[in-house]
Scaffold this active site. Structure first.
Site, short mmCIF file in Angstrom:
data_model
loop_
_atom_site.label_atom_id
_atom_site.label_comp_id
_atom_site.label_asym_id
_atom_site.label_seq_id
_atom_site.Cartn_x
_atom_site.Cartn_y
_atom_site.Cartn_z
N ARG A 159 0.84 -1.22 0.00
CA ARG A 159 0.00 0.00 0.00
C ARG A 159 0.87 1.28 0.00
O ARG A 159 0.51 2.29 0.59
CB ARG A 159 -0.95 0.04 1.20
CG ARG A 159 -1.97 -1.05 1.25
CD ARG A 159 -2.96 -1.00 0.10
NE ARG A 159 -3.81 -2.17 0.13
CZ ARG A 159 -3.48 -3.34 -0.43
NH1 ARG A 159 -2.35 -3.47 -1.10
NH2 ARG A 159 -4.28 -4.36 -0.34
N SER A 229 -11.07 -0.98 3.32
CA SER A 229 -10.26 -1.09 4.54
C SER A 229 -9.83 0.30 5.00
O SER A 229 -9.25 1.04 4.22
CB SER A 229 -9.00 -1.91 4.28
OG SER A 229 -9.35 -3.16 3.76
N GLU A 325 -5.48 4.03 5.73
CA GLU A 325 -5.24 3.84 4.30
C GLU A 325 -5.73 5.05 3.50
O GLU A 325 -5.02 5.51 2.60
CB GLU A 325 -5.97 2.57 3.83
CG GLU A 325 -5.11 1.70 2.96
CD GLU A 325 -5.86 0.49 2.44
OE1 GLU A 325 -5.65 -0.59 2.99
OE2 GLU A 325 -6.65 0.63 1.48
C1 LIG Z 1 -15.66 -0.87 -1.11
C2 LIG Z 1 -14.19 -0.58 -1.30
C3 LIG Z 1 -13.30 -1.62 -1.41
C4 LIG Z 1 -11.93 -1.36 -1.60
N1 LIG Z 1 -11.08 -2.43 -1.72
C5 LIG Z 1 -9.77 -2.22 -1.94
C6 LIG Z 1 -8.89 -3.33 -2.11
O1 LIG Z 1 -9.28 -4.49 -2.10
N2 LIG Z 1 -7.57 -3.07 -2.29
C7 LIG Z 1 -7.09 -1.79 -2.35
O2 LIG Z 1 -5.87 -1.63 -2.53
N3 LIG Z 1 -7.90 -0.72 -2.19
C8 LIG Z 1 -9.23 -0.90 -2.00
N4 LIG Z 1 -10.07 0.18 -1.83
C9 LIG Z 1 -9.52 1.53 -1.87
C10 LIG Z 1 -9.62 2.23 -3.26
O3 LIG Z 1 -10.43 1.50 -4.12
C11 LIG Z 1 -8.24 2.41 -3.90
O4 LIG Z 1 -7.39 3.14 -3.06
C12 LIG Z 1 -8.31 3.10 -5.26
O5 LIG Z 1 -7.07 3.01 -5.93
C13 LIG Z 1 -8.70 4.57 -5.14
O6 LIG Z 1 -8.96 5.04 -6.45
P1 LIG Z 1 -9.78 6.37 -6.68
O7 LIG Z 1 -9.71 6.66 -8.14
O8 LIG Z 1 -11.13 6.27 -6.10
O9 LIG Z 1 -8.89 7.43 -5.90
P2 LIG Z 1 -9.39 8.71 -5.10
O10 LIG Z 1 -10.08 8.28 -3.85
O11 LIG Z 1 -10.13 9.63 -6.00
O12 LIG Z 1 -8.00 9.35 -4.70
C14 LIG Z 1 -7.14 8.73 -3.78
C15 LIG Z 1 -5.83 9.54 -3.71
O13 LIG Z 1 -5.17 9.44 -4.95
C16 LIG Z 1 -5.01 10.74 -5.56
N5 LIG Z 1 -5.24 10.55 -7.00
C17 LIG Z 1 -6.30 9.97 -7.62
N6 LIG Z 1 -6.09 9.91 -8.94
C18 LIG Z 1 -4.87 10.46 -9.16
C19 LIG Z 1 -4.08 10.69 -10.34
N7 LIG Z 1 -4.50 10.36 -11.56
N8 LIG Z 1 -2.87 11.30 -10.18
C20 LIG Z 1 -2.42 11.65 -8.97
N9 LIG Z 1 -3.12 11.47 -7.83
C21 LIG Z 1 -4.33 10.88 -7.93
C22 LIG Z 1 -6.04 11.62 -4.88
O14 LIG Z 1 -5.63 12.98 -4.88
C23 LIG Z 1 -6.05 11.02 -3.47
O15 LIG Z 1 -4.99 11.51 -2.70
C24 LIG Z 1 -11.45 -0.04 -1.66
C25 LIG Z 1 -12.36 1.02 -1.56
C26 LIG Z 1 -13.72 0.76 -1.38
C27 LIG Z 1 -14.70 1.91 -1.30
#
Ligand SMILES: Cc1cc2nc3c(=O)[nH]c(=O)nc-3n(C[C@H](O)[C@H](O)[C@H](O)COP(=O)(O)OP(=O)(O)OC[C@H]3O[C@@H](n4cnc5c(N)ncnc54)[C@H](O)[C@@H]3O)c2cc1C
Length: 338
Positions: A159, A229, A325
């Site tokens: 992570r 998580s 996280e």
């Molecule tokens: C139900 C659920 C289950 C999940 N299960 C998992 C799992 O099994 N494993 C896991 O690892 N994670 C899991 N997650 C967490 C999440 O899915 C991941 O962290 C995912 O990568 C976040 O993507 P996002 O586009 O929604 O990012 P966001 O929430 O929009 O952003 C997260 C961070 O990344 C930055 N960011 C986003 N896009 C960019 C970009 N293009 N360039 C630079 N910075 C950027 C944002 O500024 C922020 O700081 C889960 C979340 C949920 C809600």
């Protein structure tokens, strides 16, 4: 007039931002971010909002990454997929399955965008993003230059990546290139996948199984706001592990290649008696202690207070520090849980 961020975060937190810019082209993303950075304007890059906790109204511009596109090339042994940052991760996994390009199936149903995947090196069911990462292209805000890192330069860890360390809030990921072997090897050593036979299992079977388990175990953010998580599984030294194991024989721990031990954060929270613990409308999920959920009217502050309560209780009982996280976002940018 402000813009509501409620539809843009899976916790369903009711906060606003000053402006929201939806960017659909890579050139537009680069130009927008360069301009905001040069003007010293607070900006937040937003993917699917599935790893964010808003504690206040954000006083700046939110740049929503909606760039799309997938290009496939190959050599004798591998497929190379260059994917724009705004593509949806799960849809990419489905797309690969349809094209008979296998490897990502264990990471089905992880919410969010492809551009966010390298940041915390997403992972699930025995597989992590870094296993398939070939290159990450990003705009480095302090130089204004488009840069490409190979897998090693991304400094992936559990992570973790360079994008959460040295380049924290300095890199806007524009596209990711994945490298997937033509000769597929299933990964089925993780608990609920162990019943499969490696000589007969198909990628589709793994995909279906992962989807089914995730849907039964994790609350659906559309119904019960959450970010998956909430804490990373803590990694401790062998000495610390031995001390804890003597006091807590049921301790759930996995030995790491470097002889450290990874503990199950959900088990620690459960054992600290916190299942169902509540602050306002934020609560520890009854079935899955690692997940904090929004019962409807929770604020980001409720979530952070609950997280603090959990961190303190787990430390008091196990002398283990839990690290969140998701990224916590206050009015001016990222903040820490107090
Ligand atoms: C139900 C659920 C289950 C999940 N299960 C998992 C799992 O099994 N494993 C896991 O690892 N994670 C899991 N997650 C967490 C999440 O899915 C991941 O962290 C995912 O990568 C976040 O993507 P996002 O586009 O929604 O990012 P966001 O929430 O929009 O952003 C997260 C961070 O990344 C930055 N960011 C986003 N896009 C960019 C970009 N293009 N360039 C630079 N910075 C950027 C944002 O500024 C922020 O700081 C889960 C979340 C949920 C809600």
């Amino acid at each position: 007039m402000t813009i509501s961020l409620t539809p843009f975060n899976t916790f369903g937190l009711k906060q606003d931002c000053d402006t929201l810019i939806d960017v659909t082209s890579k050139a537009g993303l680069i130009a927008t971010c360069n301009k905001l950075y040069k003007e010293n304007f607070p900006m937040l890059i937003l993917g699917g909002g599935s790893n964010l906790v808003f504690t206040e109204n954000y006083q700046g511009s939110v740049v929503k990454v909606s760039t799309k596109g997938i290009e496939i090339t190959s050599d004798d042994t591998h497929y190379y997929l260059t994917v724009q940052a705004g593509e949806n991760w799960h849809q990419l996994v489905e797309f690969c399955l349809e094209k008979k390009i296998y490897g990502l199936e264990n990471m089905a149903l992880i919410p969010g965008t492809v551009g966010a995947a390298p940041i915390q090196n997403i992972g699930a069911y025995g597989v992590e993003f870094n296993l398939f990462c070939h290159r990450v292209e990003f705009l480095q805000l302090d130089t204004g230059k488009l840069t490409t890192y190979n897998k090693l330069q991304c400094e992936f860890d559990y992570r973790e990546s360079v994008f959460k360390q040295r380049l924290r809030n300095l890199a806007v990921i524009t596209q990711v290139t994945l490298k997937l072997a033509k000769k597929w090897v299933p990964v089925i050593n993780y608990g609920p996948l162990q019943h499969f036979d490696s000589s007969t299992v198909t990628a589709k079977q793994i995909f279906d199984c992962v989807c089914q388990i995730r849907q039964s175990k994790l609350p659906d953010p559309a119904k019960l706001g959450n970010v998956g998580s909430f804490f990373k599984n803590p990694v401790i030294s062998v000495e610390h592990y031995n001390t804890l194991k003597a006091s807590f024989p049921n301790l759930i721990a996995y030995e790491q290649p470097d002889r450290q031990f990874k503990l199950a954060a959900g088990w620690l929270i459960d054992q600290a008696g916190l299942k169902g613990a509540k602050v306002g409308a934020a609560t520890v999920h009854q079935e899955q202690a690692l997940v904090l959920v929004n019962l409807g009217t929770a604020t980001g502050r409720d979530v952070c207070q609950l997280a603090r309560k959990i961190i303190d209780a787990v430390y008091d009982k196990f002398t283990v520090v839990l690290h969140p996280e998701p990224r916590i976002i206050g009015s001016q940018g990222e903040v820490k849980i107090k």
